[in-house]
Scaffold this active site. Structure first.
Site, PDB file in Angstrom:
ATOM      1  N   ARG A 244       0.848  -1.210   0.000  1.00 32.57           N
ATOM      2  CA  ARG A 244       0.000   0.000   0.000  1.00 32.57           C
ATOM      3  C   ARG A 244       0.873   1.246   0.000  1.00 32.57           C
ATOM      4  NH1 ARG A 244       2.628   2.147   3.127  1.00 32.57           N
ATOM      5  NH2 ARG A 244       2.797   1.800   5.359  1.00 32.57           N
TER       6      ARG A 244
ATOM      7  N   HIS B 202       1.432   7.845  11.228  1.00 40.05           N
ATOM      8  CA  HIS B 202       1.629   7.777  12.689  1.00 40.05           C
ATOM      9  C   HIS B 202       0.403   8.275  13.440  1.00 40.05           C
ATOM     10  CE1 HIS B 202       5.732   6.274  12.847  1.00 40.05           C
ATOM     11  NE2 HIS B 202       5.843   6.858  11.666  1.00 40.05           N
TER      12      HIS B 202
ATOM     13  N   ASP C  16      -2.619   6.052  12.918  1.00 40.27           N
ATOM     14  CA  ASP C  16      -3.553   4.907  12.950  1.00 40.27           C
ATOM     15  C   ASP C  16      -3.568   4.225  14.312  1.00 40.27           C
ATOM     16  OD1 ASP C  16      -1.014   3.737  12.554  1.00 40.27           O
ATOM     17  OD2 ASP C  16      -1.762   2.183  11.191  1.00 40.27           O
TER      18      ASP C  16
ATOM     19  N   SER D 248       5.618  -4.265   2.754  1.00 35.82           N
ATOM     20  CA  SER D 248       5.836  -5.635   2.275  1.00 35.82           C
ATOM     21  C   SER D 248       5.470  -6.622   3.380  1.00 35.82           C
ATOM     22  CB  SER D 248       7.292  -5.834   1.862  1.00 35.82           C
ATOM     23  OG  SER D 248       8.149  -5.816   2.977  1.00 35.82           O
TER      24      SER D 248
ATOM     25  N   ASP E 278      -2.039  -0.768   7.387  1.00 38.45           N
ATOM     26  CA  ASP E 278      -1.432  -1.528   6.296  1.00 38.45           C
ATOM     27  C   ASP E 278      -2.269  -2.751   5.923  1.00 38.45           C
ATOM     28  OD1 ASP E 278       0.499   0.318   6.844  1.00 38.45           O
ATOM     29  OD2 ASP E 278       1.891  -1.101   7.759  1.00 38.45           O
TER      30      ASP E 278
ATOM     31  N   ASN F  92      14.559   0.169   8.372  1.00 34.90           N
ATOM     32  CA  ASN F  92      14.528  -1.073   9.133  1.00 34.90           C
ATOM     33  C   ASN F  92      13.662  -0.931  10.375  1.00 34.90           C
ATOM     34  OD1 ASN F  92      14.979  -3.518  10.201  1.00 34.90           O
ATOM     35  ND2 ASN F  92      17.102  -3.575   9.478  1.00 34.90           N
TER      36      ASN F  92
HETATM   37  P1  ATP Z   1       7.043  -0.640   6.109  1.00 34.81           P
HETATM   38  O1  ATP Z   1       6.298  -1.381   7.171  1.00 34.81           O
HETATM   39  O2  ATP Z   1       7.805   0.529   6.623  1.00 34.81           O
HETATM   40  O3  ATP Z   1       6.152  -0.331   4.977  1.00 34.81           O
HETATM   41  P2  ATP Z   1       8.122  -3.120   5.121  1.00 34.81           P
HETATM   42  O4  ATP Z   1       6.865  -3.779   5.584  1.00 34.81           O
HETATM   43  O5  ATP Z   1       8.440  -3.255   3.690  1.00 34.81           O
HETATM   44  O6  ATP Z   1       8.186  -1.613   5.526  1.00 34.81           O
HETATM   45  P3  ATP Z   1       9.461  -4.437   7.278  1.00 34.81           P
HETATM   46  O7  ATP Z   1       8.353  -4.095   8.220  1.00 34.81           O
HETATM   47  O8  ATP Z   1      10.884  -4.285   7.735  1.00 34.81           O
HETATM   48  O9  ATP Z   1       9.360  -3.682   5.908  1.00 34.81           O
HETATM   49  O10 ATP Z   1       9.240  -5.970   6.836  1.00 34.81           O
HETATM   50  C1  ATP Z   1      10.020  -6.589   5.861  1.00 34.81           C
HETATM   51  C2  ATP Z   1      10.109  -8.080   6.160  1.00 34.81           C
HETATM   52  O11 ATP Z   1       8.903  -8.757   5.705  1.00 34.81           O
HETATM   53  C3  ATP Z   1      11.234  -8.754   5.388  1.00 34.81           C
HETATM   54  O12 ATP Z   1      12.470  -8.625   6.065  1.00 34.81           O
HETATM   55  C4  ATP Z   1      10.749 -10.200   5.350  1.00 34.81           C
HETATM   56  O13 ATP Z   1      11.028 -10.864   6.554  1.00 34.81           O
HETATM   57  C5  ATP Z   1       9.232 -10.052   5.203  1.00 34.81           C
HETATM   58  N1  ATP Z   1       8.893 -10.091   3.759  1.00 34.81           N
HETATM   59  C6  ATP Z   1       8.397  -9.070   3.028  1.00 34.81           C
HETATM   60  N2  ATP Z   1       8.226  -9.446   1.727  1.00 34.81           N
HETATM   61  C7  ATP Z   1       8.627 -10.727   1.648  1.00 34.81           C
HETATM   62  C8  ATP Z   1       8.716 -11.686   0.587  1.00 34.81           C
HETATM   63  N3  ATP Z   1       8.346 -11.399  -0.647  1.00 34.81           N
HETATM   64  N4  ATP Z   1       9.190 -12.903   0.875  1.00 34.81           N
HETATM   65  C9  ATP Z   1       9.561 -13.202   2.138  1.00 34.81           C
HETATM   66  N5  ATP Z   1       9.495 -12.370   3.178  1.00 34.81           N
HETATM   67  C10 ATP Z   1       9.050 -11.146   2.951  1.00 34.81           C
HETATM   68  C1  GLA Z   2       3.786   1.472   9.556  1.00 34.12           C
HETATM   69  C2  GLA Z   2       2.754   0.775  10.438  1.00 34.12           C
HETATM   70  C3  GLA Z   2       1.366   1.402  10.273  1.00 34.12           C
HETATM   71  C4  GLA Z   2       1.418   2.920  10.442  1.00 34.12           C
HETATM   72  C5  GLA Z   2       2.543   3.524   9.610  1.00 34.12           C
HETATM   73  C6  GLA Z   2       2.719   4.986   9.887  1.00 34.12           C
HETATM   74  O1  GLA Z   2       3.510   1.255   8.220  1.00 34.12           O
HETATM   75  O2  GLA Z   2       2.716  -0.597  10.134  1.00 34.12           O
HETATM   76  O3  GLA Z   2       0.454   0.821  11.171  1.00 34.12           O
HETATM   77  O4  GLA Z   2       1.539   3.269  11.786  1.00 34.12           O
HETATM   78  O5  GLA Z   2       3.789   2.876   9.839  1.00 34.12           O
HETATM   79  O6  GLA Z   2       1.565   5.659   9.538  1.00 34.12           O
END
Ligand code: ATP
Ligand code: GLA
Length: 504
Positions: A47, A54, A56, A158, A203, A248
């Site tokens: 998404r 910050h 939700d 992700s 998310d 991270n």
């Molecule tokens: P944000 O929450 O800020 O949007 P994000 O969700 O991309 O960022 P993280 O919360 O650090 O990042 O989560 C990423 C972790 O999710 C990866 O390190 C992995 O463990 C898992 N992950 C995400 N996509 C995949 C995938 N395609 N295959 C396997 N694991 C995944």
């Molecule tokens: C991350 C969290 C969400 C939200 C945003 C900031 O993506 O997973 O719940 O708090 O940060 O808006």
């Protein structure tokens, strides 16, 4: 409304563009599990949040949309006592076996960062849901291969896409053929809490409720739901640029994300105490008063629908914060204890043990002010997006300013932006964007830019020349293509039948 099941790839805006990826997924599944055939696929998208970060986890509404990058799980079931997970990117995400029989171990070792932990998060909430339905459940064995296109640590969720796809896969494998969007959201919202991340529900809700061509109004109170809506202007578009600074969220949680959760929880309790409020639910992730709860306690319950009322109540709270949270340089523990009438031991036990954090001072004024001001902007944006537009230029300017003000508060009050992210925003604003802001958690990750179809080529070229080629002189064309992400609003979580395997 149930999570839909498709028999082809028509849930993508350009189905043919995804065929080779799916063919590769099938190939990888067969190489991992020779002799086995895919029975179904479960998919959930990333998404982008347009405005409202910050807030939700304080239960104020947000305006994100699901996007085309996603996580797909190709699944077969069996009667073994194990779930085997593999990935098309085996180097980054090596194969794991998770026992599910009498040796089952869903415990998450927080010290050992592994993608299997994220699968376990999805598995735990699916297993709990199955237990709610029947006490005597024996989980099916599963072979799964995942394919993901949401950049990890890119601020585009992700992890939520991955956890929701995992939960959906486990549920369908165990006979839940029709799960409502409301249930899938409700159970997955807390999935990452098992990892120690105290995220809100934006998310997962965006990933589940997404619809092609539509953004989402997500509410948390009085109930959690996503309402899709179309933009009132046809030539509006967004560009998402990954700063390539990995955010991270997990490893930096004690000084970044979780610290915000704790600061806002303390701010909520301190405001309630100073205003003499009682009787609201202790509904934050820390069992304290949320900033939304404080507003409802002070101004009367807001129904979440009447935007003018919401705007009036939030404006009142901005005034209250200015007058009540007087330590503008931050609060130390002693000042918090004094304000809350607690001993240092009581304060530690209540606010600093459940979620471990590190800090020098607690910036309660800045964080609470950010929450109310950002929430006010969300409602103003929604008002703008739900009114007829007679002057496109004015529309772009107003929407853009709301996004830019949001970026400024994220930078100065919430402190979740940084110099590189600010630079990406300013390059964009000088080259055809009307608004640019960090999306999601921040501290790296991606920027979302509001622009028009006419301005799009100039904006994209400028970002490539002035940011990517400048910051990363050795960057390849493919890497740039991957960093400028498809921002089309996309279909949310869905199941896909194995019939597609024959059509690829
Ligand atoms: P944000 O929450 O800020 O949007 P994000 O969700 O991309 O960022 P993280 O919360 O650090 O990042 O989560 C990423 C972790 O999710 C990866 O390190 C992995 O463990 C898992 N992950 C995400 N996509 C995949 C995938 N395609 N295959 C396997 N694991 C995944
Ligand atoms: C991350 C969290 C969400 C939200 C945003 C900031 O993506 O997973 O719940 O708090 O940060 O808006």
């Amino acid at each position: 409304m149930s999570v839909p099941k498709f028999h082809d790839l028509s849930f993508y805006s350009e189905p043919s563009a995804h065929r080779s990826r799916y063919a590769n997924l099938v190939k990888s599944f067969r190489a991992n599990f020779s002799g086995d055939e895919i029975e179904f696929l479960a998919r959930s998208p990333g998404r982008v949040n347009l405005i409202g970060d910050h807030i939700d986890y304080n239960y104020f509404p947000v305006l994100p949309m699901a996007i085309e990058v996603d996580v797909v799980a190709a699944v077969s079931t069996n009667d073994s006592d194990a779930i085997v997970i593999s990935n098309t990117d085996a180097e980054k995400f090596p194969k794991h076996t998770i026992p599910i029989g009498k040796d089952s171990d869903f415990a998450i070792n927080r010290e050992q960062h592994s993608w299997a932990n994220y699968f376990k998060c999805g598995l735990i909430v699916a297993a709990k849901f199955l237990e709610e339905k029947s006490t005597d459940i024996k989980l099916k064995g599963m072979n799964i291969t995942f394919s993901g296109t949401v950049p990890t640590g890119g601020g585009l969720s992700s992890s939520a896409a991955f956890c929701v796809a995992s939960t959906l896969a486990v549920l369908y494998a165990n006979g839940v053929e029709n799960i409502s969007k409301a249930d899938l959201t409700r159970i997955t919202v807390v999935s990452e809490h098992y990892l120690g991340l105290n995220n809100g529900g934006m998310d997962q809700c965006a990933s589940v409720y997404g619809e092609q061509g539509k953004a989402l109004f997500i509410q948390f109170k009085p109930q959690l739901k996503g309402t899709p809506f179309e933009f009132p202007v046809k030539n509006l578009t967004f560009v998402i640029t990954n700063s390539l600074q990995v955010s991270n969220k997990y490893e930096t949680a004690p000084v970044h994300y979780n610290l915000r959760v704790v600061e806002m929880a303390i701010a909520g309790d301190l405001l309630a105490k100073k205003l003499g409020l009682q009787g609201m639910p202790r509904d934050s992730n820390l069992d304290t008063f949320s900033l939304r709860g404080v507003m409802d306690g002070y101004c009367g319950n807001w129904d979440g629908e009447d935007l003018s009322q919401g705007i009036a109540n939030i404006s009142k709270m901005i005034d209250v914060v200015e007058k009540t949270l007087t330590e503008k340089d931050g609060y130390n523990v002693e000042q918090c204890c004094q304000g809350l009438d607690l001993t240092a031991e009581e304060f530690h036990a209540k606010y600093l043990t459940k979620i471990p954090v590190k800090f020098e001072v607690l910036k309660l004024y800045q964080r609470a002010l950010h929450v109310y001001r950002e929430s006010l902007r969300v409602l103003k944006t929604l008002q703008l997006l739900s009114s007829p537009v007679d002057d496109d230029a004015k529309f772009f300017q107003t929407f853009g300013s709301l996004m830019n003000d949001s970026q400024q508060d994220l930078d100065l009050l919430n402190e979740s932006s940084n110099a590189k992210l600010n630079e990406l925003c300013s390059i964009a604003l000088n080259n055809g964007a009307f608004g640019s802001r960090v999306t999601g958690a921040g501290w790296g990750g991606s920027i979302v830019h509001l622009t028009s179809i006419e301005n799009l080529p100039k904006l994209t070229n400028s970002l490539i020349e002035l940011y990517y080629k400048h910051e990363f002189p050795h960057i390849t064309k493919d890497e740039i293509e991957e960093a400028v992400i498809d921002s089309k609003p996309a279909t949310g979580s869905c199941l896909v039948s194995a019939e597609i395997v024959k059509k690829l």
